[in-house]
Design an enzyme around this catalytic site. Structure first.
Site, PDB file in Angstrom:
ATOM      1  N   GLY A   8       0.835  -1.215   0.000  1.00 47.95           N
ATOM      2  CA  GLY A   8       0.000   0.000   0.000  1.00 47.95           C
ATOM      3  C   GLY A   8       0.858   1.248   0.000  1.00 47.95           C
ATOM      4  O   GLY A   8       0.525   2.253   0.613  1.00 47.95           O
ATOM      5  N   SER A  39      -4.405  -0.198  14.474  1.00 48.87           N
ATOM      6  CA  SER A  39      -5.096   1.095  14.569  1.00 48.87           C
ATOM      7  C   SER A  39      -5.642   1.255  15.981  1.00 48.87           C
ATOM      8  O   SER A  39      -5.936   0.258  16.656  1.00 48.87           O
ATOM      9  CB  SER A  39      -6.258   1.126  13.573  1.00 48.87           C
ATOM     10  N   ALA A  46     -10.480  -6.487  12.358  1.00 55.72           N
ATOM     11  CA  ALA A  46      -9.276  -6.812  11.581  1.00 55.72           C
ATOM     12  C   ALA A  46      -8.030  -6.227  12.249  1.00 55.72           C
ATOM     13  O   ALA A  46      -6.985  -6.888  12.342  1.00 55.72           O
ATOM     14  CB  ALA A  46      -9.415  -6.277  10.156  1.00 55.72           C
ATOM     15  N   LYS A  47      -8.131  -4.992  12.744  1.00 52.26           N
ATOM     16  CA  LYS A  47      -6.962  -4.341  13.344  1.00 52.26           C
ATOM     17  C   LYS A  47      -6.593  -4.975  14.681  1.00 52.26           C
ATOM     18  O   LYS A  47      -5.403  -5.022  15.054  1.00 52.26           O
ATOM     19  CB  LYS A  47      -7.216  -2.837  13.494  1.00 52.26           C
ATOM     20  N   ASP A  77      -2.287  -7.497  -5.565  1.00 56.54           N
ATOM     21  CA  ASP A  77      -3.319  -7.478  -4.525  1.00 56.54           C
ATOM     22  C   ASP A  77      -2.797  -8.360  -3.392  1.00 56.54           C
ATOM     23  O   ASP A  77      -2.553  -9.560  -3.599  1.00 56.54           O
ATOM     24  CB  ASP A  77      -4.621  -8.049  -5.110  1.00 56.54           C
ATOM     25  N   VAL A  78      -2.617  -7.775  -2.217  1.00 58.65           N
ATOM     26  CA  VAL A  78      -2.028  -8.540  -1.108  1.00 58.65           C
ATOM     27  C   VAL A  78      -2.887  -9.745  -0.714  1.00 58.65           C
ATOM     28  O   VAL A  78      -2.398 -10.671  -0.056  1.00 58.65           O
ATOM     29  CB  VAL A  78      -1.761  -7.662   0.141  1.00 58.65           C
ATOM     30  N   TYR A  91     -13.483  -3.266  10.499  1.00 60.99           N
ATOM     31  CA  TYR A  91     -12.111  -2.713  10.543  1.00 60.99           C
ATOM     32  C   TYR A  91     -11.477  -2.911  11.929  1.00 60.99           C
ATOM     33  O   TYR A  91     -10.319  -3.310  12.046  1.00 60.99           O
ATOM     34  CB  TYR A  91     -12.198  -1.234  10.173  1.00 60.99           C
TER      35      TYR A  91
HETATM   36  P1  NAP Z   1      -4.567   5.058   2.121  1.00 59.80           P
HETATM   37  O1  NAP Z   1      -4.109   6.458   1.905  1.00 59.80           O
HETATM   38  O2  NAP Z   1      -5.964   4.696   1.739  1.00 59.80           O
HETATM   39  O3  NAP Z   1      -3.526   4.096   1.386  1.00 59.80           O
HETATM   40  C1  NAP Z   1      -3.722   2.708   1.380  1.00 59.80           C
HETATM   41  C2  NAP Z   1      -3.044   2.130   0.163  1.00 59.80           C
HETATM   42  O4  NAP Z   1      -3.250   0.695   0.201  1.00 59.80           O
HETATM   43  C3  NAP Z   1      -3.674   2.624  -1.157  1.00 59.80           C
HETATM   44  O5  NAP Z   1      -2.664   3.000  -2.067  1.00 59.80           O
HETATM   45  C4  NAP Z   1      -4.454   1.422  -1.642  1.00 59.80           C
HETATM   46  O6  NAP Z   1      -4.559   1.314  -3.046  1.00 59.80           O
HETATM   47  C5  NAP Z   1      -3.610   0.275  -1.100  1.00 59.80           C
HETATM   48  N1  NAP Z   1      -4.357  -0.978  -1.075  1.00 59.80           N
HETATM   49  C6  NAP Z   1      -5.649  -1.164  -0.713  1.00 59.80           C
HETATM   50  N2  NAP Z   1      -5.998  -2.449  -0.851  1.00 59.80           N
HETATM   51  C7  NAP Z   1      -4.910  -3.098  -1.323  1.00 59.80           C
HETATM   52  C8  NAP Z   1      -4.648  -4.442  -1.682  1.00 59.80           C
HETATM   53  N3  NAP Z   1      -5.594  -5.393  -1.598  1.00 59.80           N
HETATM   54  N4  NAP Z   1      -3.418  -4.769  -2.129  1.00 59.80           N
HETATM   55  C9  NAP Z   1      -2.448  -3.817  -2.251  1.00 59.80           C
HETATM   56  N5  NAP Z   1      -2.627  -2.529  -1.913  1.00 59.80           N
HETATM   57  C10 NAP Z   1      -3.857  -2.162  -1.473  1.00 59.80           C
HETATM   58  O7  NAP Z   1      -4.426   4.605   3.632  1.00 59.80           O
HETATM   59  P2  NAP Z   1      -3.498   5.153   4.850  1.00 59.80           P
HETATM   60  O8  NAP Z   1      -4.313   6.099   5.640  1.00 59.80           O
HETATM   61  O9  NAP Z   1      -2.149   5.526   4.361  1.00 59.80           O
HETATM   62  O10 NAP Z   1      -3.423   3.822   5.731  1.00 59.80           O
HETATM   63  C11 NAP Z   1      -2.349   2.886   5.654  1.00 59.80           C
HETATM   64  C12 NAP Z   1      -2.546   1.829   6.727  1.00 59.80           C
HETATM   65  O11 NAP Z   1      -2.625   2.471   8.016  1.00 59.80           O
HETATM   66  C13 NAP Z   1      -3.835   1.037   6.571  1.00 59.80           C
HETATM   67  O12 NAP Z   1      -3.625  -0.295   6.972  1.00 59.80           O
HETATM   68  C14 NAP Z   1      -4.775   1.719   7.544  1.00 59.80           C
HETATM   69  O13 NAP Z   1      -5.810   0.865   7.976  1.00 59.80           O
HETATM   70  C15 NAP Z   1      -3.802   2.072   8.658  1.00 59.80           C
HETATM   71  N6  NAP Z   1      -4.273   3.169   9.514  1.00 59.80           N
HETATM   72  C16 NAP Z   1      -4.564   4.411   9.006  1.00 59.80           C
HETATM   73  C17 NAP Z   1      -5.007   5.423   9.850  1.00 59.80           C
HETATM   74  C18 NAP Z   1      -5.335   6.798   9.350  1.00 59.80           C
HETATM   75  O14 NAP Z   1      -5.877   7.611  10.146  1.00 59.80           O
HETATM   76  N7  NAP Z   1      -5.057   7.161   8.134  1.00 59.80           N
HETATM   77  C19 NAP Z   1      -5.157   5.154  11.217  1.00 59.80           C
HETATM   78  C20 NAP Z   1      -4.875   3.900  11.705  1.00 59.80           C
HETATM   79  C21 NAP Z   1      -4.415   2.915  10.847  1.00 59.80           C
HETATM   80  P3  NAP Z   1      -5.843   1.886  -3.829  1.00 59.80           P
HETATM   81  O15 NAP Z   1      -5.699   3.362  -3.784  1.00 59.80           O
HETATM   82  O16 NAP Z   1      -5.695   1.351  -5.213  1.00 59.80           O
HETATM   83  O17 NAP Z   1      -7.044   1.400  -3.101  1.00 59.80           O
END
Ligand code: NAP
Length: 253
Positions: free
Chosen positions: A13, A142, A157-158, A63-64, A154
């Site tokens: 990602g 998370s 999963a987390k 796709d992971v 979510y």
């Molecule tokens: P993001 O901006 O939505 O980026 C996630 C990336 O993962 C996107 O590029 C997405 O691609 C890719 N992705 C989704 N499904 C995938 C798959 N099956 N295989 C490969 N890549 C895939 O998210 P983020 O906010 O940076 O979050 C990153 C991680 O931190 C996630 O696990 C999220 O749950 C966790 N997290 C985030 C927050 C927050 O506040 N942002 C808080 C706690 C935890 P597409 O664009 O093509 O979908």
């Protein structure tokens, strides 16, 4: 800073958000980076930024949650920049809804990407880590793991990723491999922008509200998470194993 041994890392990602920041930060520590995301072309900006800063990276589309795709992606990274011994399971999605409105498809998809995805990626990389007698597995959990309205899928999963990390730590520790979970609070990325959109709230108001209730008076940035991921990947972090570290500006948010 004390140098750390340059290795090969895969960040899933990593086209944007926390994944992209983590890929760049690991590259700054001298690691070669497999930049993995669903679409290979979406990885181009992250790869270009790493290369422009003097690092090495390869973009890989996968796709992971797809077993064959994951095996092929790990093989491609190995061939291009070396066998991965650092893995950041960061790819993630949200499909929020209150329980009574949550579809089975949205439950399954969130479990599949986070849990099956992290399992498949880790299984595909662990042989390289065992062989190297060194490994770092970093799973993105998370604060939602502690419960969050509208996120039954979510948060489950987390929380699952926390158990996964602890079990990996127990099983793989003897091979010089550590597994830890980072549990971010509110981090300003596309993921939370989409949440604001779903809630019908202007993004700047959504950010201001989150900052106002945070003990640190601000929302998190991807670099806040990348800094910890890079530290956990370092040689000197080898005795930190099976931990869940909250990075949320406070104890709960
Ligand atoms: P993001 O901006 O939505 O980026 C996630 C990336 O993962 C996107 O590029 C997405 O691609 C890719 N992705 C989704 N499904 C995938 C798959 N099956 N295989 C490969 N890549 C895939 O998210 P983020 O906010 O940076 O979050 C990153 C991680 O931190 C996630 O696990 C999220 O749950 C966790 N997290 C985030 C927050 C927050 O506040 N942002 C808080 C706690 C935890 P597409 O664009 O093509 O979908």
């Amino acid at each position: 800073m004390i140098p750390t041994t340059p290795r090969t890392a895969i960040v899933t990602g990593a086209a944007r958000g926390i994944g992209a920041a983590t890929a760049l930060r690991l590259a700054a520590d001298g690691h070669a980076i497999g930049v993995l995301d669903l679409d290979e072309s979406a990885c181009a900006d992250t790869v270009a930024a790493i290369v422009a800063a003097g690092g090495r990276a390869v973009g890989v589309g996968a796709d992971v949650a797809n077993s064959e795709g994951v095996i092929a992606a790990v093989a491609r990274v190995t061939e291009a920049i070396g066998a991965p011994t650092i893995l950041v399971n960061n790819a993630g999605i949200t499909r929020d809804n209150l329980l009574h409105k949550m579809s089975e498809a949205d439950w399954d998809l969130v479990m599949t990407v986070h849990l099956r995805g992290s399992f498949l990626m880790t299984r595909a990389c662990q042989a390289h880590m065992v062989e190297a007698k060194f490994g770092r597995i970093i799973n993105l959990s998370s604060t939602s793991a502690q419960g969050n309205r509208g996120q039954a899928n979510y948060s489950t999963a987390k929380a699952g990723l926390q158990g996964f990390s602890k079990t990996l730590a127990v099983e793989l520790g003897r091979f010089g491999i550590t597994a830890n979970a980072i549990a971010p609070g509110f981090i300003q990325t596309e993921m939370v922008r989409q949440t604001a959109e779903r809630m019908g709230m202007p993004f700047d108001e959504f950010l201001a509200a989150a900052a106002a209730k945070n003990p640190s008076g601000r929302v998190g940035q991807p670099a806040d998470i990348a800094a910890l991921a890079a530290f956990l990947a370092r040689d000197e972090a080898g005795f930190i194993n099976g931990q869940v570290i909250y990075v949320a500006g406070g104890p709960r948010d």
